[in-house]
Write a protein that holds these residues in place. Structure first.
Motif, PDB file in Angstrom:
ATOM      1  N   MET A   1       0.656  -1.021  -0.024  1.00  0.00           N
ATOM      2  CA  MET A   1       0.064  -0.025   0.039  1.00  0.00           C
ATOM      3  C   MET A   1       0.665   1.396   0.000  1.00  0.00           C
ATOM      4  SD  MET A   1      -3.199  -0.723   0.121  1.00  0.00           S
ATOM      5  CE  MET A   1      -4.197   0.565   1.124  1.00  0.00           C
TER       6      MET A   1
ATOM      7  N   THR B   1       0.393   2.727  -5.647  1.00  0.00           N
ATOM      8  CA  THR B   1       0.066   2.626  -7.073  1.00  0.00           C
ATOM      9  C   THR B   1      -1.043   1.759  -6.893  1.00  0.00           C
ATOM     10  OG1 THR B   1       1.845   0.823  -6.942  1.00  0.00           O
ATOM     11  CG2 THR B   1       2.315   2.763  -7.890  1.00  0.00           C
ATOM     12  N   SER B   2      -1.636   1.251  -8.247  1.00  0.00           N
ATOM     13  CA  SER B   2      -3.053   0.508  -8.004  1.00  0.00           C
ATOM     14  C   SER B   2      -2.594  -1.059  -7.774  1.00  0.00           C
ATOM     15  CB  SER B   2      -4.066   0.465  -9.183  1.00  0.00           C
ATOM     16  OG  SER B   2      -3.895   1.889  -9.607  1.00  0.00           O
ATOM     17  N   PHE B   3      -1.583  -1.270  -8.458  1.00  0.00           N
ATOM     18  CA  PHE B   3      -1.066  -2.805  -8.315  1.00  0.00           C
ATOM     19  C   PHE B   3      -0.804  -3.010  -6.891  1.00  0.00           C
ATOM     20  CE2 PHE B   3       0.673  -1.538 -12.539  1.00  0.00           C
ATOM     21  CZ  PHE B   3      -0.319  -2.406 -13.283  1.00  0.00           C
TER      22      PHE B   3
ATOM     23  N   GLY C   1      -1.951  -1.701  -4.376  1.00  0.00           N
ATOM     24  CA  GLY C   1      -3.324  -1.841  -3.574  1.00  0.00           C
ATOM     25  C   GLY C   1      -4.125  -3.248  -3.982  1.00  0.00           C
ATOM     26  N   ILE C   2      -4.278  -3.627  -5.248  1.00  0.00           N
ATOM     27  CA  ILE C   2      -5.204  -4.624  -5.607  1.00  0.00           C
ATOM     28  C   ILE C   2      -4.503  -5.925  -4.981  1.00  0.00           C
ATOM     29  CG2 ILE C   2      -4.010  -5.076  -7.804  1.00  0.00           C
ATOM     30  CD1 ILE C   2      -6.295  -5.555  -8.808  1.00  0.00           C
TER      31      ILE C   2
ATOM     32  N   SER D   1      -2.533  -6.162  -2.287  1.00  0.00           N
ATOM     33  CA  SER D   1      -2.694  -6.241  -0.527  1.00  0.00           C
ATOM     34  C   SER D   1      -4.042  -6.518  -0.287  1.00  0.00           C
ATOM     35  CB  SER D   1      -2.421  -4.759  -0.272  1.00  0.00           C
ATOM     36  OG  SER D   1      -1.188  -4.348  -0.463  1.00  0.00           O
ATOM     37  N   SER D   2      -4.991  -5.869  -1.146  1.00  0.00           N
ATOM     38  CA  SER D   2      -6.426  -6.400  -0.677  1.00  0.00           C
ATOM     39  C   SER D   2      -6.707  -7.836  -1.035  1.00  0.00           C
ATOM     40  CB  SER D   2      -7.441  -5.555  -1.491  1.00  0.00           C
ATOM     41  OG  SER D   2      -7.254  -5.782  -2.989  1.00  0.00           O
TER      42      SER D   2
END
Lengths: 318, 264
Positions: free
Chosen positions: A120, A124-126, A128-129, A131-132
Motif C-alpha cells: 500500500m 500505485t494501484s497494483f 493496492g489490488i 494487498s487487498s
C-alpha cells in the motif's frame, strides 16, 4: 558442552534452511521446465539472481517512507525465524521450545501484515489490488491453517512440532482419516500461501493474475533480494512442515548422536526432493484459477480442517 | 486461548464439544480480519500519496503527542515479549470472574509462557523477539557491509501510464472489496451494481454496492417500527378535544376497574 552442541545444532539448522531455500525453488523450476521439454535454468540460478540483486543499486520511489525500507528486513527475519522453528533434520532443538505451531502461524501472519503494508505504501494501484487480495486470502487461509493445527494437536496432545513429529514417528498412530484430511488441508494452504499455480503464478507479471508479485513490484536491488529470499524460505518452511508432520521418519530424536543427525539430514534432503518433484508435477498439470475461485479452493481446506477436528472430537480413533 | 480449544474434548457437554472447533476457526478468522482491517486503516490513512489537499500540507504533531503514542506502542510490545507478567497481573481478575486462573508464570526461566504443561506447548516471547531482531540486524548488516548500500530516488513505476492523480490509488472501499465479495454476499447480502456507459456516451460510469446488516434488519428494525407506530397512535391522543378526553378517561377508568374486579 551439551549447551554448546545444542546451540551449534540450532545454528546449523538456521544456516541449512537459509542455504537450501533458493535450491528448492530452483529445483521446482527445473522440474517444471523439464516437464515442458525445456532445458530450464540451472539449479543454482536462484543464488545467482540473489547475488545480482544484492549488488544492484536500489531505486526507491520518491514518496517511500522508512516503513518501506525496513519492511523487507522484518519480513525476512520473521520468515527465517519461523522456518528455523520447524524441525528439519532433528527434533527437539533448543530453540524449538520457544514457540509452537500456532506461534509459527502468527509469525507468518505478521509477515503478511508487513508485506501488505509495503504494497500500500507507494500508492500505485497494483500494490493496492494485491494487498487487498492477499488480505482476502489470509481471512480464509489462516482459519484453515489453525483448524489443521487443531487436528494434529488433538492427536498428539501438543502444538509443539518436536513432540508431534516424535509422536507421528512412533507406531501407535496408524492410518487415520483425520490426518489425511489435515494433510490435504495443509497442502492447499501451502499452495495458496506460497502463491503457487492454481492460486497465483510465480512466473508471470500479468496484473490480472499476480497476487504476491505486485505487492513487491516497487522493490528493487537488495530489498527485492531479501524479499525473494523470504519467499523461498517460506516455500521451504511449508515443505519442511509437511515433511516433519506427515513424513517424520528419519528425523533425529532429541537425544541423538552425530550419526542420527547425518541420517536425519540425508532423509530431509530426500523428502524435500520428493515434495519438490510433486509440486512441479502438480503445477504443470493444473491451470491457474480465477481470483474469486480461490475463496472456494481455500474454503475446501477450511472445511477439511474443521471436519478433521470434529472427527477427533467425536472419536479419538478416527 | 487456542490451547483451551485443544483441551475441550474433555468437556462433558456434547453440544459444546461440536461448537468449540468452530469457535477456534472463528478466532483465527477474527485475527486475519484484524490484519486486513489494520492494513486497510493504516494503509489508506498514512501510506500512499496524499489523497487530499489537507493531507498534502499536513504537519507532524508535537513531541508530547508522539511520545504518548510511542509509550502505548512500547507497552504493547512489552506485553508481547513478557506475556507471563501480564497473565499473572490479570490473575486476580480471572479468579473473580471464573473462579479459576492460569498457573503462575513468573517462576518460568526466561519468561516462557506455559499455559498447561511444557510438553503441550510453550511460547517464549523474549527469545522469539531476540531472534527476530538478531536475524533482521544480521541480514541488514551483511547486505550493507558485503554488498552495496547505494540508493537512488525516482518516480514510482507507472506501467507506461503516468497517473498524476492520487485518485487512482486504492481507497478503503476498494481495499475491502475482495473480502466483501467473499463474505459479504452471504453474511451481509451485499450486492454490486455497475452502470457502464456504452462507447460514445459521455456520462460517467457508476458503481454501487449495497450492504444489508442482517441483524439490524431482522432484530432491531421491527422493534423500531413497532415503537414508531405506537407513538404515532399515542400522539393522536395528545390532541383530543375536552369531550373526547373526558370520555377517554371515563372508559379507561371502567376498563381498569373491570380489570381489578376480574383479577382474582
Amino acid at each position: 558442552m551439551a549447551l554448546i552442541l545444542d546451540i551449534a545444532t540450532q545454528g546449523a539448522q538456521m544456516m541449512l534452511v537459509l542455504a537450501l531455500a533458493p535450491l528448492l525453488t530452483g529445483f521446482v523450476r527445473k522440474i517444471k521446465a523439464r516437464l515442458l521439454l525445456r532445458q530450464g535454468p540451472p539449479l543454482l540460478q536462484p543464488y545467482r539472481d540473489l547475488l545480482r540483486l544484492v549488488r544492484k543499486e536500489v531505486v526507491l520511489a520518491d514518496n517511500a517512507s522508512w516503513l518501506f525500507r525496513t519492511a523487507p528486513y522484518l519480513i525476512f527475519a520473521a520468515t527465517w525465524v519461523a522456518a528455523s522453528l520447524v524441525p528439519t533434520f532433528a527434533a527437539g532443538l533448543m530453540f524449538s521450545w520457544a514457540a509452537d505451531l500456532i506461534a509459527i502461524t502468527a509469525l507468518l501472519g505478521s509477515v503478511r501484515f508487513f508485506l501488505a503494508l509495503a504494497g500500500m505504501e507507494i500508492g500505485t494501484s497494483f500494490g493496492g489490488i494485491d494487498s487487498s487480495r492477499e488480505a482476502m486470502f489470509a481471512t480464509l487461509a489462516e482459519p484453515a491453517m489453525i483448524m489443521m493445527v487443531f487436528t494434529v494437536a488433538l492427536l498428539a496432545g501438543s502444538t509443539q512440532l518436536s513432540t508431534f513429529s516424535t509422536y507421528m514417528a512412533s507406531s501407535d498412530v496408524g492410518l487415520r482419516v483425520s490426518l489425511a484430511l489435515a494433510l490435504v488441508a495443509l497442502i492447499i494452504v501451502a499452495i495458496a500461501e506460497n502463491a503457487r499455480i492454481p492460486v497465483d503464478n510465480p512466473a508471470t507479471h500479468l496484473e490480472l493474475t499476480m497476487v504476491h508479485e505486485a505487492m513487491v513490484l516497487e522493490y528493487s536491488g537488495r530489498h527485492l533480494a531479501v524479499i525473494e529470499l523470504a519467499a523461498q524460505l517460506k516455500l521451504l518452511l511449508y515443505a519442511s512442515l509437511i515433511a516433519c508432520l506427515f513424513i517424520p521418519w528419519g528425523l533425529a530424536k532429541p537425544e541423538a548422536n552425530a550419526g542420527d543427525l547425518a541420517i536425519g539430514a540425508v532423509t530431509y534432503l530426500a523428502k524435500l526432493t520428493a515434495l519438490g518433484l510433486m509440486l512441479g508435477i502438480f503445477e504443470t498439470a493444473i491451470a491457474k484459477m480465477r481470483v474469486f475461485r480461490v475463496a472456494d479452493f481455500l474454503g475446501i481446506a477450511l472445511m477439511l480442517g474443521l471436519l478433521g477436528t470434529l472427527l477427533l472430537f467425536v472419536s479419538r480413533s478416527l | 486461548m487456542f490451547q483451551a480449544v485443544l483441551v475441550s474434548p474433555q468437556l462433558p457437554q456434547w453440544g459444546l464439544k461440536f461448537f468449540i472447533p468452530a469457535v477456534g476457526a472463528m478466532m483465527a478468522l477474527a485475527a486475519a480480519l484484524a490484519v486486513a482491517y489494520f492494513v486497510r486503516m493504516y494503509g489508506v490513512a498514512f501510506l500512499g500519496r496524499p489523497r487530499s489537499q489537507a493531507a498534502l500540507v499536513a504537519n507532524e504533531t508535537d513531541r508530547w503527542s508522539l511520545a504518548a503514542m510511542a509509550l502505548l506502542a512500547l507497552l504493547c510490545l512489552l506485553s508481547g515479549i513478557f506475556p507471563g507478567l501480564l497473565i499473572d497481573a490479570l490473575a486476580p481478575v480471572t479468579t473473580q470472574l471464573t473462579s479459576a486462573h492460569m498457573p503462575s508464570q513468573t517462576s518460568e526461566i526466561l519468561q516462557s509462557l506455559v499455559p498447561i504443561s511444557e510438553s503441550r506447548s510453550s511460547y517464549n516471547g523474549l527469545l522469539v523477539f531476540i531472534f527476530i531482531s538478531l536475524s533482521a540486524a544480521a541480514a541488514a548488516f551483511a547486505i550493507h557491509r558485503l554488498a552495496t548500500r547505494s540508493l537512488r530516488r525516482g518516480p514510482a513505476w507507472d506501467c507506461g501510464y503516468p497517473d498524476p492523480s492520487p485518485m487512482t490509488q486504492y481507497t478503503a472501499a476498494s481495499f475491502g472489496q475482495p473480502i466483501r465479495r467473499v463474505f459479504g454476499t452471504t453474511v451481509f447480502r451485499a450486492s454490486e451494481h455497475v452502470d457502464m456507459p456504452s462507447p460514445g456516451q459521455t456520462r460517467p460510469a457508476v458503481y454501487e454496492a449495497r450492504i444489508h446488516d442482517v441483524i439490524w434488519e431482522t432484530l432491531y428494525l421491527p422493534i423500531a417500527w413497532t415503537v414508531e407506530v405506537l407513538s404515532k397512535l399515542l400522539n393522536k391522543a395528545q390532541f383530543l378535544s375536552i369531550r373526547s378526553f373526558l370520555s377517554l378517561v371515563f372508559f379507561a377508568l371502567i376498563l381498569l376497574l373491570l380489570g381489578l374486579a376480574i383479577w382474582p
